[in-house]
Every structure is written in C-alpha cells, then in structure tokens.
Write an enzyme that holds these catalytic residues in place. Sequence first.
Site, PDB file in Angstrom:
ATOM      1  N   GLY A   1       8.359  53.059  28.176  1.00 48.95           N
ATOM      2  CA  GLY A   1       7.770  54.051  29.101  1.00 48.95           C
ATOM      3  C   GLY A   1       8.653  55.209  29.126  1.00 48.95           C
TER       4      GLY A   1
ATOM      5  CG  LEU B   1       5.115  57.010  27.110  1.00 50.34           C
ATOM      6  CD1 LEU B   1       3.663  57.081  26.645  1.00 50.34           C
ATOM      7  CD2 LEU B   1       5.872  56.178  26.173  1.00 50.34           C
TER       8      LEU B   1
ATOM      9  N   GLY C   1       8.662  62.419  21.366  1.00 50.96           N
ATOM     10  CA  GLY C   1       9.083  61.272  20.327  1.00 50.96           C
ATOM     11  C   GLY C   1       8.067  59.965  20.364  1.00 50.96           C
ATOM     12  CG  HIS C   2       7.872  57.122  23.427  1.00 49.66           C
ATOM     13  ND1 HIS C   2       8.782  57.919  24.396  1.00 49.66           N
ATOM     14  CD2 HIS C   2       8.549  56.440  23.436  1.00 49.66           C
ATOM     15  CE1 HIS C   2       9.717  57.135  25.024  1.00 49.66           C
ATOM     16  NE2 HIS C   2       9.636  56.271  24.097  1.00 49.66           N
TER      17      HIS C   2
ATOM     18  CD  GLN D   1      15.874  46.837  25.295  1.00 45.21           C
ATOM     19  OE1 GLN D   1      14.897  46.293  25.038  1.00 45.21           O
ATOM     20  NE2 GLN D   1      16.169  48.170  24.818  1.00 45.21           N
TER      21      GLN D   1
ATOM     22  NE  ARG E   1      14.650  58.489   9.422  1.00 42.90           N
ATOM     23  CZ  ARG E   1      14.329  57.167   8.595  1.00 42.90           C
ATOM     24  NH1 ARG E   1      15.427  56.431   8.532  1.00 42.90           N
ATOM     25  NH2 ARG E   1      13.202  57.005   8.095  1.00 42.90           N
ATOM     26  CE  LYS E   2      16.791  59.069  20.958  1.00 41.51           C
ATOM     27  NZ  LYS E   2      17.746  57.998  21.670  1.00 41.51           N
TER      28      LYS E   2
ATOM     29  CG  MET F   1      12.449  64.744  21.941  1.00 42.37           C
ATOM     30  SD  MET F   1      10.955  65.257  23.404  1.00 42.37           S
ATOM     31  CE  MET F   1      10.620  66.890  22.574  1.00 42.37           C
TER      32      MET F   1
ATOM     33  CB  SER G   1      13.443  57.902  28.476  1.00 46.49           C
ATOM     34  OG  SER G   1      12.340  57.580  27.724  1.00 46.49           O
TER      35      SER G   1
END
Length: 283
Positions: free
Chosen positions: A33, A35, A38-39, A63, A150-151, A186, A188
Amino acid sequence: MTPKVIKTIAAMRRQSRQWQREGRSIAFVPTMGFLHEGHLSLIRKGRELADVSVVSIYVNPTQFAPGEDLDKYPRDFERDIRLCAEEQVDVVFFPSNEEMYPGGYQTFVLNESLSDKLCGRTRPTHFKGVTTIVAKLFNIVDADYALFGRKDAQQALIIRNMARDLNFRTEIIVAPIVREPDGLAMSSRNKYLSPVQRQQALVLNESLRRVEALWREGERDLDRLKKEMATAIESRPECRVDYISFVDADTLENAGDDSKKILLALAVFVGNTRLIDNTLLQR
Ligand code: PAF
C-alpha cells in the site's frame, strides 16, 4: 471504475477461477500500500500484459523485525483505492492478518542462498517473511504475471528464484526503477524524510550516477569506487552507509573479474530511515 475490494482468500480464489474459466489472463502487483508512481508503473505494465489486474495491499508483519517500522509504516487505503481506480485495477485484495496468518500458523518459505546477503545482513529475517507472503499470495491469486520493481533488486531476484524452484506458474516481470524528477528512487519510506533529509537523500542517486560515469570511462577498481561513494554519502550529515556492495547480479556473491553483470547496491540510513537504491554495471 472503483476496483472491487476483496478481503477473504476464498473470495479471491473464486474471482481468479472465474476469470480463468472466461479465458482471461491475470496480472498481479503485490504491494504494502501507500502507492506511489513506482507501483503505478507496475500496474500499467500489468494491464498491457494481461486482461485483468489485481493489486494486493497488505503490510506483511513477518517481513518486519521487532523494532522496525511495522506500526508506523505509512497507510492510506482511501488514496490507494482512488489511485487503483484511476489505473483501472479490477480487484484490490486487502486481507487481514487473521486471514493471512491465522492462529497455529507454522510454515515459512526461505531462499537459503540469497536471504542473508546485502539487506539480509541488517535485516536477517526480512526475506523469509517476503518469500512466505509472496508464495501465499501467488497461491491465492494464481496470476499469469506478477510484477516487481528493480529498486528492490535482491527481493526481485529472490522471488524470481523462488517461483522457479517451487514451480509457480506465475511469470515474474521486473520493471525499471521509477525516480522522482530530482532522481530520488520512489519509495513509500520517502515519506519519513524531513525536508533536510529529503535533500541529502539525493546523494544515493548522485553517487550511483558518478560510479556509472567512472565505469564508462574504464575505471574497474571496485574498492576505489566504493570508497569514493562512501566518502560522498557520509559527507552529508544525515546520511550513514549501511552497505555499498558490488556483487554478481545473479548470485549476489562479491563481484569478481569474471562477473559479467554487476549489481551495485547500496543501503543508506538517512536519519532513521533506511533507503536502498542500485544500478547494473555491464562488463
Ligand atoms: O515490495 C513490497 O512491497 C513487499 O516486500 C511485498 C513484495 C509486497 C511483500 O510484502
């Protein structure tokens, strides 16, 4: 159109099966979430590939280690739904913790080769949580394609290998890093940065671009490149290097003379916020 919000595993499975009976292909973007662009780029790519799209929004507790930012991880469900509507997402899967990890939960998925490298050194339990939740989501959504950025290069590689090793039918698509106009990747977590930290965080991207330029000019002394990066980063008072690593892009072992594709990955604490970024260097 506002996407359909599905909260239970049973209903999500029913929806996917119905689409499959109708011969429709499914693109899936797993997220936690909050967002950002990137998302949205992953969602758009998914819509190009498949007939219908599913976005999951779930802040996965397994995680996060104790003391990490699970509780304060940014959340804004209403805004996420608005953005998904603008991108014509068909379904948002929004399960609860009770649904994903009911009492008596016992089983985890672990990539034993890659989970303790790079980010795994600072976050030893992180990737076990990621592979576990992604495996569960893959089983539930049963998509044709799943898209990752890919980040999080280590995450993308671990998930790609998990899908191969455990014979998931879902094809893994890894899309390029999306950056703010000033170059910050980018994330969150950028929301945690104060204005001063936000400015100093630009050094991640700047130091990657500097190494790319030196690489193009023929510099191959990895220790020298690493020192130069560390000096640039630590010259910003808010920034502290967690790691800077030149690794083989497939094995994440330290890059050697025979590595064809080198992943230059870094993690930097900007204040208390840990940011990651990376680039690929080709020999
Ligand atoms: O990249 C993320 O946001 C998360 O690690 C993922 C893949 C959604 C699993 O929780």
